[in-house]
Design a protein around this motif. Structure first.
Motif, PDB file in Angstrom:
ATOM      1  N   ARG A  42       0.813  -1.222   0.000  1.00 22.09           N
ATOM      2  CA  ARG A  42       0.000   0.000   0.000  1.00 22.09           C
ATOM      3  C   ARG A  42       0.846   1.271   0.000  1.00 22.09           C
ATOM      4  N   LEU A  43       1.874   1.294   0.845  1.00 23.99           N
ATOM      5  CA  LEU A  43       2.591   2.540   1.103  1.00 23.99           C
ATOM      6  C   LEU A  43       3.974   2.625   0.458  1.00 23.99           C
ATOM      7  N   GLY A  44       4.601   1.499   0.208  1.00 23.77           N
ATOM      8  CA  GLY A  44       5.943   1.499  -0.363  1.00 23.77           C
ATOM      9  C   GLY A  44       6.074   2.301  -1.648  1.00 23.77           C
ATOM     10  N   PRO A  45       5.199   2.074  -2.638  1.00 25.26           N
ATOM     11  CA  PRO A  45       5.305   2.838  -3.885  1.00 25.26           C
ATOM     12  C   PRO A  45       5.102   4.336  -3.688  1.00 25.26           C
ATOM     13  N   ARG A  46       4.256   4.712  -2.740  1.00 29.52           N
ATOM     14  CA  ARG A  46       4.027   6.136  -2.498  1.00 29.52           C
ATOM     15  C   ARG A  46       5.251   6.788  -1.878  1.00 29.52           C
ATOM     16  N   VAL A  47       5.888   6.087  -0.951  1.00 33.01           N
ATOM     17  CA  VAL A  47       7.100   6.610  -0.311  1.00 33.01           C
ATOM     18  C   VAL A  47       8.225   6.719  -1.339  1.00 33.01           C
ATOM     19  N   PHE A  48       8.370   5.681  -2.158  1.00 34.58           N
ATOM     20  CA  PHE A  48       9.400   5.706  -3.196  1.00 34.58           C
ATOM     21  C   PHE A  48       9.141   6.843  -4.183  1.00 34.58           C
ATOM     22  N   GLY A  49       7.877   7.006  -4.595  1.00 30.30           N
ATOM     23  CA  GLY A  49       7.539   8.074  -5.540  1.00 30.30           C
ATOM     24  C   GLY A  49       7.848   9.451  -4.984  1.00 30.30           C
ATOM     25  N   ILE A  53       1.238  16.469  -6.285  1.00 27.01           N
ATOM     26  CA  ILE A  53       1.497  15.130  -6.809  1.00 27.01           C
ATOM     27  C   ILE A  53       1.000  14.075  -5.826  1.00 27.01           C
ATOM     28  N   GLU A  54       1.344  14.227  -4.549  1.00 29.14           N
ATOM     29  CA  GLU A  54       0.816  13.323  -3.532  1.00 29.14           C
ATOM     30  C   GLU A  54      -0.619  13.680  -3.141  1.00 29.14           C
ATOM     31  N   GLU A  55      -1.050  14.886  -3.486  1.00 25.97           N
ATOM     32  CA  GLU A  55      -2.424  15.363  -3.274  1.00 25.97           C
ATOM     33  C   GLU A  55      -2.826  15.401  -1.798  1.00 25.97           C
TER      34      GLU A  55
END
Length: 201
Positions: free
Chosen positions: A39-46, A155-157
């Motif tokens: 859930r969160l890994g891709p958002r943190v990486f982005g 971008i993260e909104e």
């Protein structure tokens, strides 16, 4: 920059699920860690990638941020903060630490992931990749704090109050940083609008 002005998503969406998964992990459920990472890994990486402009550095930051989340899990106090807010703040702090150590390298952005789905067509994929590169290159020209605010807001909104908590500044300062950053991005990208397919908006 057609997507830079989108309204932020519902700030409460998913918050309970994230906290429940973290609590489950703290109680010994290893599958919860996998779910939370998905859930969160891709958002943190982005987020890290947008702030650093370097894929390897962003991967290191994302990994460290998630490790810190696992370490804090047993002491997490449900309801005091959102998991994502805490994680974003850790990510921003890790990025800042890397800059202070002089490890922020502005490399050319030549590692764009090609979409796996061929349905948009080659021309569309190339345009999307060109837009991604142009936006990332423009972001890297912004002062660091402006870049952080713009990425978190547009971008993260995230909402301004949440960004204020992450960046440890007032909501007024967030508004000022995002407004100046957005104007600067528009100026940087102004000469590329037609090439990027934004001549009609």
């Amino acid at each position: 920059m057609a997507d830079i002005g989108n309204a932020p998503a519902d700030p409460s969406a998913g918050a309970d699920t994230d906290a429940a998964l973290l609590a489950a992990f703290a109680a010994g459920d290893r599958m919860a860690a996998g779910q939370l990472t998905t859930r969160l890994g891709p958002r943190v990486f982005g987020l890290a990638l947008r702030l650093l402009g370097d894929r390897a550095e962003a991967e290191d930051v994302a990994q460290e941020a998630m490790l810190r989340l696992w370490r804090i899990a047993p002491d997490w106090r449900h309801g005091e903060a959102r998991v994502t807010t805490w994680l974003y703040r850790v990510t921003v702090n890790l990025v800042t630490d890397r800059r202070r150590r002089g490890r922020d390298r502005m490399s050319p952005l030549d590692q764009v992931d090609e979409p796996a789905d061929p349905s948009p067509g080659v021309a569309r994929q190339m345009l999307d990749a060109q837009r991604h590169d142009a936006l990332q290159a423009a972001l890297m020209q912004l002062p660091e704090r402006q870049r952080e605010a713009v990425v978190l807001r547009h971008i993260e909104e995230l909402g301004n109050p949440e960004i204020a908590g992450i960046m440890d500044i007032s909501t007024e300062a967030v508004e000022s940083l995002t407004a100046r950053g957005k104007r600067a991005l528009a100026a940087i990208l102004a000469g590329q609008r037609a090439d990027l397919g934004y001549d009609d908006d």
